[in-house]
Motif scaffolding. Sequence first.
Motif, PDB file in Angstrom:
ATOM      1  N   ILE A  85      49.369  40.494  36.632  1.00 14.41           N
ATOM      2  CA  ILE A  85      48.284  39.764  37.285  1.00 14.41           C
ATOM      3  C   ILE A  85      47.021  40.620  37.235  1.00 14.41           C
ATOM      4  CG2 ILE A  85      47.534  38.685  39.450  1.00 14.41           C
ATOM      5  CD1 ILE A  85      50.554  38.348  40.107  1.00 14.41           C
ATOM      6  N   LYS A  86      45.923  40.020  36.835  1.00 14.69           N
ATOM      7  CA  LYS A  86      44.669  40.771  36.676  1.00 14.69           C
ATOM      8  C   LYS A  86      43.839  40.720  37.959  1.00 14.69           C
ATOM      9  CE  LYS A  86      44.979  41.328  32.050  1.00 14.69           C
ATOM     10  NZ  LYS A  86      46.083  42.250  31.765  1.00 14.69           N
ATOM     11  N   THR A  87      42.893  41.643  38.051  1.00 16.84           N
ATOM     12  CA  THR A  87      42.002  41.626  39.214  1.00 16.84           C
ATOM     13  C   THR A  87      41.000  40.489  39.056  1.00 16.84           C
ATOM     14  OG1 THR A  87      40.255  42.990  38.274  1.00 16.84           O
ATOM     15  CG2 THR A  87      42.124  44.151  39.246  1.00 16.84           C
ATOM     16  N   MET A  88      40.243  40.253  40.111  1.00 13.79           N
ATOM     17  CA  MET A  88      39.249  39.175  40.096  1.00 13.79           C
ATOM     18  C   MET A  88      38.287  39.299  38.922  1.00 13.79           C
ATOM     19  SD  MET A  88      38.282  38.408  44.055  1.00 13.79           S
ATOM     20  CE  MET A  88      36.549  38.534  43.720  1.00 13.79           C
TER      21      MET A  88
ATOM     22  N   GLU B 107      40.405  42.844  35.227  1.00 17.04           N
ATOM     23  CA  GLU B 107      40.935  44.138  34.793  1.00 17.04           C
ATOM     24  C   GLU B 107      42.427  44.243  35.080  1.00 17.04           C
ATOM     25  OE1 GLU B 107      38.629  47.095  36.790  1.00 17.04           O
ATOM     26  OE2 GLU B 107      36.760  46.451  35.842  1.00 17.04           O
ATOM     27  N   THR B 108      43.088  45.139  34.372  1.00 14.82           N
ATOM     28  CA  THR B 108      44.496  45.406  34.646  1.00 14.82           C
ATOM     29  C   THR B 108      44.581  46.273  35.905  1.00 14.82           C
ATOM     30  OG1 THR B 108      44.969  45.331  32.299  1.00 14.82           O
ATOM     31  CG2 THR B 108      46.611  46.422  33.693  1.00 14.82           C
ATOM     32  N   VAL B 109      45.483  45.912  36.794  1.00 19.01           N
ATOM     33  CA  VAL B 109      45.628  46.667  38.044  1.00 19.01           C
ATOM     34  C   VAL B 109      46.227  48.037  37.735  1.00 19.01           C
ATOM     35  CG1 VAL B 109      46.769  46.727  40.284  1.00 19.01           C
ATOM     36  CG2 VAL B 109      45.896  44.565  39.393  1.00 19.01           C
ATOM     37  N   GLU B 110      45.626  49.068  38.299  1.00 16.87           N
ATOM     38  CA  GLU B 110      46.099  50.435  38.040  1.00 16.87           C
ATOM     39  C   GLU B 110      46.979  50.919  39.188  1.00 16.87           C
ATOM     40  OE1 GLU B 110      44.385  53.121  35.930  1.00 16.87           O
ATOM     41  OE2 GLU B 110      43.013  51.793  34.826  1.00 16.87           O
TER      42      GLU B 110
ATOM     43  N   ASP C  85      39.618  52.201  41.026  1.00 17.05           N
ATOM     44  CA  ASP C  85      39.917  52.122  39.600  1.00 17.05           C
ATOM     45  C   ASP C  85      39.140  51.027  38.892  1.00 17.05           C
ATOM     46  OD1 ASP C  85      41.910  54.175  39.387  1.00 17.05           O
ATOM     47  OD2 ASP C  85      43.177  52.891  40.620  1.00 17.05           O
ATOM     48  N   MET C  86      38.191  50.459  39.594  1.00 15.72           N
ATOM     49  CA  MET C  86      37.444  49.364  38.982  1.00 15.72           C
ATOM     50  C   MET C  86      36.515  49.931  37.912  1.00 15.72           C
ATOM     51  SD  MET C  86      35.937  46.218  40.900  1.00 15.72           S
ATOM     52  CE  MET C  86      34.869  45.026  40.143  1.00 15.72           C
ATOM     53  N   LYS C  87      36.566  49.348  36.727  1.00  9.56           N
ATOM     54  CA  LYS C  87      35.743  49.874  35.643  1.00  9.56           C
ATOM     55  C   LYS C  87      34.336  49.293  35.668  1.00  9.56           C
ATOM     56  CE  LYS C  87      39.913  50.892  33.406  1.00  9.56           C
ATOM     57  NZ  LYS C  87      40.715  50.228  34.468  1.00  9.56           N
TER      58      LYS C  87
ATOM     59  N   ILE D  57      52.730  41.777  40.737  1.00  6.74           N
ATOM     60  CA  ILE D  57      51.540  42.139  39.948  1.00  6.74           C
ATOM     61  C   ILE D  57      51.969  42.790  38.630  1.00  6.74           C
ATOM     62  CG2 ILE D  57      49.543  43.697  39.856  1.00  6.74           C
ATOM     63  CD1 ILE D  57      49.139  43.115  42.856  1.00  6.74           C
TER      64      ILE D  57
END
Lengths: 160, 190
Positions: free
Chosen positions: A86-89, A92-95, A17-19, A81
């Motif tokens: 809590i956001k990813t490194m 991004e918003t965790v999906e 899901d990483m944009k 999360i």
Amino acid sequence: MQNVITPDALVCDAPNDMKKTESWTANLKYLVVGVMFGIVFVKAEIISWFRIQEMFRLQSFHMYGVIGSAIVVGMISVWLIKRFNIKTMSGETVEFHPKKFNKGQIFGGLLFGLGWAITGACPGPLFAQIGSGYVVIITTLLSAVAGTWAYGYLRNKLPH
Amino acid sequence: MEFIDLIRKPWPWYVAGPLIGLTVPTLLLIGNKSFGISSSLRHICAACMPANIPFFQYNWKKEIWNLFFVVGVLMGGFLATTFLENPDSFQLSSATIADLKALGIRDFSGLMPADLFDAANLFTLKGLVFFVLGGFMVGFGTRWAGGCTSGHAIMGLSNLQWPSLVATCCFMVGGFAMTHLILPHLMKLF
């Protein structure tokens, strides 16, 4: 019964899901997490056919303890999360992906369970067994790939 | 006791389980990835032999992280076995040893029974059942169920998904059925 391929078929159940686009070398992060995961598998002996037999014969708490505590830690992490957003490194918003029920989870689940007790392995441990020197398990892995392929081929004819 | 000696001993469930559980937030936070291993088998199909099957027509390259992950698992298995090997012999419950002896298993030395998972069995009926049939059911079953123990039991239950609970219960029912109802008959074949 649904016999038509839905767009769901084209969505993976463990999706990326990483944009932001990741560089090729960024994948090494997942390799490192995999290495640590593989070490835990071996050290906790959960890649052992014997331990799986012990579990299905209810003769040891070990496997239930491993799976149970993994789920509890996973649940708390997911809750944290979501609760604190809590956001990813990369910010991004965790999906999360809601899973839809279909009858495949019953039929496929039972079939997987039968295979699990024969091979003493789920997909993850298969890789760790090969790494541990049980080279012959490559055959089991190739068979599992063939099984996955056969599912893809027959998908429209199976109840879901 | 030296730290390295402690690591070389088998790890108890309360150490291994939480570490496995931590894989969920680690993958989510380092790259927004949902934990799941059986997908790697699907990516291998999509990459190597899609054969115009719609189920394998997707951008597997976007999911290549999953293949890096399983190669890591394989390497981790190698590292743990090579450098952190348990100095003591494998401790299996005596009840399990007794049950398996009754089924014809004789060798209890390694993590896998040499009586079954030996290269010499590859082209025998035993090999057909334990490698080919077993592996096929694992691959076909996980995909049909939409995930395996990692995707459903760990990731799915962590995210409170009831379909994953259904799948996990079915995994266990299948395993109990094989162990108690079918395996005793299978073992008589050899």
